[in-house]
Structure formats: structure tokens, C-alpha cells
Design a protein around this motif. Sequence first.
Motif, short mmCIF file in Angstrom:
data_model
loop_
_atom_site.label_atom_id
_atom_site.label_comp_id
_atom_site.label_asym_id
_atom_site.label_seq_id
_atom_site.Cartn_x
_atom_site.Cartn_y
_atom_site.Cartn_z
N ILE A 1 -15.73 1.73 -6.73
CA ILE A 1 -15.38 0.76 -5.41
C ILE A 1 -16.31 1.23 -4.14
N VAL A 2 -16.86 -0.75 -4.20
CA VAL A 2 -17.94 -0.74 -2.79
C VAL A 2 -17.19 -0.89 -1.91
N GLY A 3 -16.84 0.10 -0.32
CA GLY A 3 -16.32 0.45 0.56
C GLY A 3 -14.89 0.96 0.70
N LEU A 4 -15.61 2.07 0.93
CA LEU A 4 -14.55 3.07 0.54
C LEU A 4 -13.61 3.36 2.76
N GLY A 5 -12.87 2.54 3.01
CA GLY A 5 -12.39 2.03 3.77
C GLY A 5 -10.66 2.08 3.76
N ARG A 6 -9.83 1.73 4.37
CA ARG A 6 -8.78 1.19 4.05
C ARG A 6 -8.16 1.37 2.38
N ILE A 7 -8.66 0.25 2.49
CA ILE A 7 -7.95 -0.22 1.32
C ILE A 7 -8.65 -0.04 0.09
N GLY A 8 -9.71 0.40 -0.04
CA GLY A 8 -10.83 1.01 -0.92
C GLY A 8 -10.32 2.82 -0.92
N ALA A 9 -9.50 3.19 -0.33
CA ALA A 9 -8.66 4.99 -0.71
C ALA A 9 -7.65 4.58 -1.23
N LEU A 10 -6.38 3.76 -0.70
CA LEU A 10 -5.32 3.29 -1.53
C LEU A 10 -6.24 2.81 -2.98
N VAL A 11 -6.83 1.94 -3.00
CA VAL A 11 -7.10 1.57 -4.71
C VAL A 11 -7.05 2.86 -5.22
N ALA A 12 -9.03 3.41 -4.33
CA ALA A 12 -8.80 4.77 -5.66
C ALA A 12 -7.81 5.75 -5.78
N ALA A 13 -6.95 6.21 -4.56
CA ALA A 13 -5.49 7.32 -5.30
C ALA A 13 -5.06 6.80 -6.12
N ARG A 14 -4.58 5.36 -6.19
CA ARG A 14 -3.74 4.83 -7.08
C ARG A 14 -4.54 4.84 -9.14
N LEU A 15 -6.13 4.78 -8.59
CA LEU A 15 -6.65 4.26 -9.74
C LEU A 15 -6.79 5.88 -10.60
N ASN A 16 -7.41 6.77 -9.47
CA ASN A 16 -6.55 8.19 -10.03
C ASN A 16 -5.52 8.69 -10.41
N ALA A 17 -5.12 7.57 -10.39
CA ALA A 17 -3.27 8.61 -10.96
C ALA A 17 -3.58 7.89 -12.76
N ASN B 1 -5.80 -6.72 16.18
CA ASN B 1 -5.53 -7.44 14.91
C ASN B 1 -4.71 -6.33 13.97
N ALA B 2 -4.44 -6.54 13.11
CA ALA B 2 -3.15 -5.79 12.44
C ALA B 2 -4.10 -5.18 11.22
N PRO B 3 -4.62 -3.87 11.50
CA PRO B 3 -5.61 -3.66 10.31
C PRO B 3 -4.89 -2.80 9.15
N THR B 4 -3.35 -2.30 9.13
CA THR B 4 -2.40 -2.04 8.07
C THR B 4 -1.78 -3.51 7.39
N SER B 5 -2.10 -4.70 7.94
CA SER B 5 -0.54 -4.98 8.40
C SER B 5 -0.64 -5.51 6.41
N ASN B 6 -1.84 -5.64 5.66
CA ASN B 6 -1.60 -6.12 4.64
C ASN B 6 -2.37 -5.14 3.65
N ILE B 7 -3.26 -3.76 4.12
CA ILE B 7 -3.58 -3.27 3.04
C ILE B 7 -2.59 -2.81 1.15
N VAL B 8 -2.44 -2.62 1.84
CA VAL B 8 -1.06 -1.86 0.01
C VAL B 8 -0.71 -3.53 -0.80
N SER B 9 -0.78 -4.54 0.27
CA SER B 9 -0.69 -5.51 -0.86
C SER B 9 -1.99 -5.77 -1.46
N ALA B 10 -3.23 -5.83 -0.47
CA ALA B 10 -4.34 -5.87 -1.14
C ALA B 10 -4.95 -4.45 -2.09
N ALA B 11 -4.11 -3.47 -2.35
CA ALA B 11 -4.71 -2.29 -3.01
C ALA B 11 -3.96 -2.63 -4.27
N GLU B 12 -2.54 -2.90 -4.24
CA GLU B 12 -1.91 -3.58 -5.42
C GLU B 12 -2.07 -4.66 -6.24
#
Length: 320
Positions: A151-167, A98-109
Motif C-alpha cells: 500500500i503506497v499511502g497508509l492514511g484513512r483509505i490505505g488503512a481501510l484497505v489494509a484491514a480488508r486485505l488482512n482478512a 472538505n469531507a475527509p471521511t465522506s467516501n473512504i469506505v466506498s474507495a476502499a471497497e
Amino acid sequence: MSNTSASKPVVLLAEVLSPATIEALGPDFEVRQVDGTDRPALFAALADADAVLVRSATKIDAEALSHAPKLKVVARAGVGLDNVDIKAATTAGVMVVNAPTSNIVSAAELTIGHIISLARRIPAANASLSSGAWKRSSFTGAELFEKTVGIVGLGRIGALVAARLNAFDMRVIAYDPYVTSARAQQLGVQLVTLEELTAEADFLTIHMPKTPETTGMIGAEQFAAMKPSAFVVNVARGGLIDEAALHEALVAGEIAGAGLDVFTSEPPQRAAPHRHCWACRTSSSPRTWGRAPRRRRRRPVCRSLARCASHSAATWFRMP
Ligand SMILES: NC(=O)C1=CN([C@@H]2O[C@H](COP(=O)(O)OP(=O)(O)OC[C@H]3O[C@@H](n4cnc5c(N)ncnc54)[C@H](O)[C@@H]3O)[C@@H](O)[C@H]2O)C=CC1
Ligand SMILES: O=C(O)CCC(=O)C(=O)O
């Protein structure tokens, strides 16, 4: 070394992919196309395929694999592998990449977009303004500042969401039984139980894979435990939320609203009585989160496919 046309491995594209993704396959393959949702056509096309490239609509299960005697690799141009039976593929000797980082930023945003839309009631305000009304005091909403996001599921996308919401100076808590407290701490997140998360969250956002364990994990019990002012967001997979229970919770006012990009059946089927409630209490999108163009990140899946189809080492998944 380039193959002659007669001996080129066949790569079957079972879904629509960007020209850049297809280009990334290079010249060494014979590329064929099929509509992966048309099962008889898919089965026929799999007969000659060395590799099949899918997104999320094509099911590569044991039945599909039984029609693919030459198949060496299933490549998922995206993250989730819930449409691929990895165990059956392993049994058949077929690699899965698979492409595990292909759209994680898109999903988090997109997740942040839905959270802000819900907090400030942007979809309802837009609908009101579009109908000609000017109701300034009806859509003030609430700030994110100092609210709690769970956040339920603190993987790649969960971590990006956390970083953005901490801001946004939110308090960020998470439920993920597979993540260590040290990792959570590093992300500025406090790990809690699911019960604590549902009771404390002003926003609950889901970022888990869809598995037998996670399907329907957010349902009537969780909605009943949430604050009536709380919002739920799902841009992960349809079915992680029990949709019937969500409708009931919205109608009963157990929660304030929902932000949804994914649905159990897509496009979603909703019973008529829920339509009014749905329109004014949700922020929804037609599964757009993986779609913001950033095609570069999908190229690695093409390289993995190429390596697997030519029998060399690659990043791949197997069940034990
Ligand atoms: N619809 C779309 O366009 C897209 C959907 N996705 C979905 O989002 C999912 C998550 O993506 P990533 O963050 O990249 O995956 P990831 O594998 O990095 O993270 C998933 C997290 O969920 C956790 N998890 C697993 N079971 C759990 C459980 N029972 N309770 C709580 N946490 C649990 C894991 O420990 C992991 O930390 C993907 O599996 C995919 O289904 C991903 C990209 C685009
Ligand atoms: O491939 C898609 O349709 C969207 C992306 C997705 O679902 C994923 O990456 O898991």
C-alpha cells in the motif's frame, strides 16, 4: 435565526450534488448553480458568491479566486483538495473545508473489487463469455491468500484497505514516510521502503493525495522493479501513475495488469496500439469509487460551509 431572501448568503453549486447534500445546507442560503468546468460562467457566477461547493472537476485556483470578491469558503464535497489552491485561498482570506471521511469506505471497497477482479481475471473472463466463448481453464487466475499487497499511502483509505486485505490472510506492507511504525503495527502492516515494496508486492495499490511530490511517483523505474506477475491499482488520482510508462510496462509484460478508476485526463485518452493490451490486462472503472451512495457523510461539509459562510469557527485548512 433565518435570513430574508434579500440578505441570504449565496452558495454556488459548481457541480452536480445529490438532493440530500443540497438539502443539508438548510434554508438560510440562496443556492445557485453553475457548471464549474465552464470557466467564463464560473467566473461570472463567483462575483456574488459567499461560498462555492465543488467536487473534483472544478478548479478553484488563483484566477478563479480573483473573480470572487465576496467569497468566504470553498467547500469540497469529497476528500481530495488537489483542485483547490489552498495557498491562494489563504492569501485571499478564503477558508477551505472538505469531507475527509465522506467516501473512504466506498474507495476502499472499490479497491478490493479491482484487486479481486485482477487476481481472478474477471473483466477478461466476462468479455470472453459475453463474446459466446466458454474457456473455463483460461481464467483461473490466482488466490490472494498469502500474497503480498503493498500500500503506497497508509492514511484513512490505505488503512481501510489494509484491514480488508488482512482478512484475506495477505501479507500487508506499506510505504508512507509520514506514518509511524507504531501506527502501522496497530494496523497489522509492515512499513518498508518504496524499493522494497515494488520488489515484493504481488499487488501495489496507491492511496496518496496528488501533490507535486507524488505526481508520477509510480513510473518506469517502479514497473521495471516489479514482479512480472504483479498488478498495480490506482483509485486515488490520475497522474500518480505515469500512464505512458504504465502502457509500456503492460505491453512489455513487466507487470501483469492494472486496476484503474482514475486517469490523468478523464475520460482517458489511449493510443490505438495499446487498446488490445489494455482491454485484456486491466480492470477499469470510470471514476466510480467515491460514488456509492452514502450521502450522510457529506452533510458535515455543508455544516462547515454554513459555519464558515456565517463567519463562525469550523474545520478548515490553511497553509502555514
Ligand atoms: N477519486 C475519488 O473518488 C477519491 C479520491 N480520493 C483520493 O485519495 C487520496 C487519499 O485519501 P485518504 O486516504 O482519505 O487521505 P489521507 O490524507 O488520510 O491519507 C493519505 C496518505 O498518503 C500519505 N502520503 C503523502 N505523501 C506521500 C508520499 N510521498 N509517499 C507515500 N505516502 C504519502 C500520507 O502520509 C497519508 O498517510 C485523497 O487525497 C484523494 O486524492 C479520495 C476519495 C475519493
Ligand atoms: O468527488 C468526486 O468526484 C469523487 C470523490 C473524490 O474525488 C474525492 O473525494 O477526492
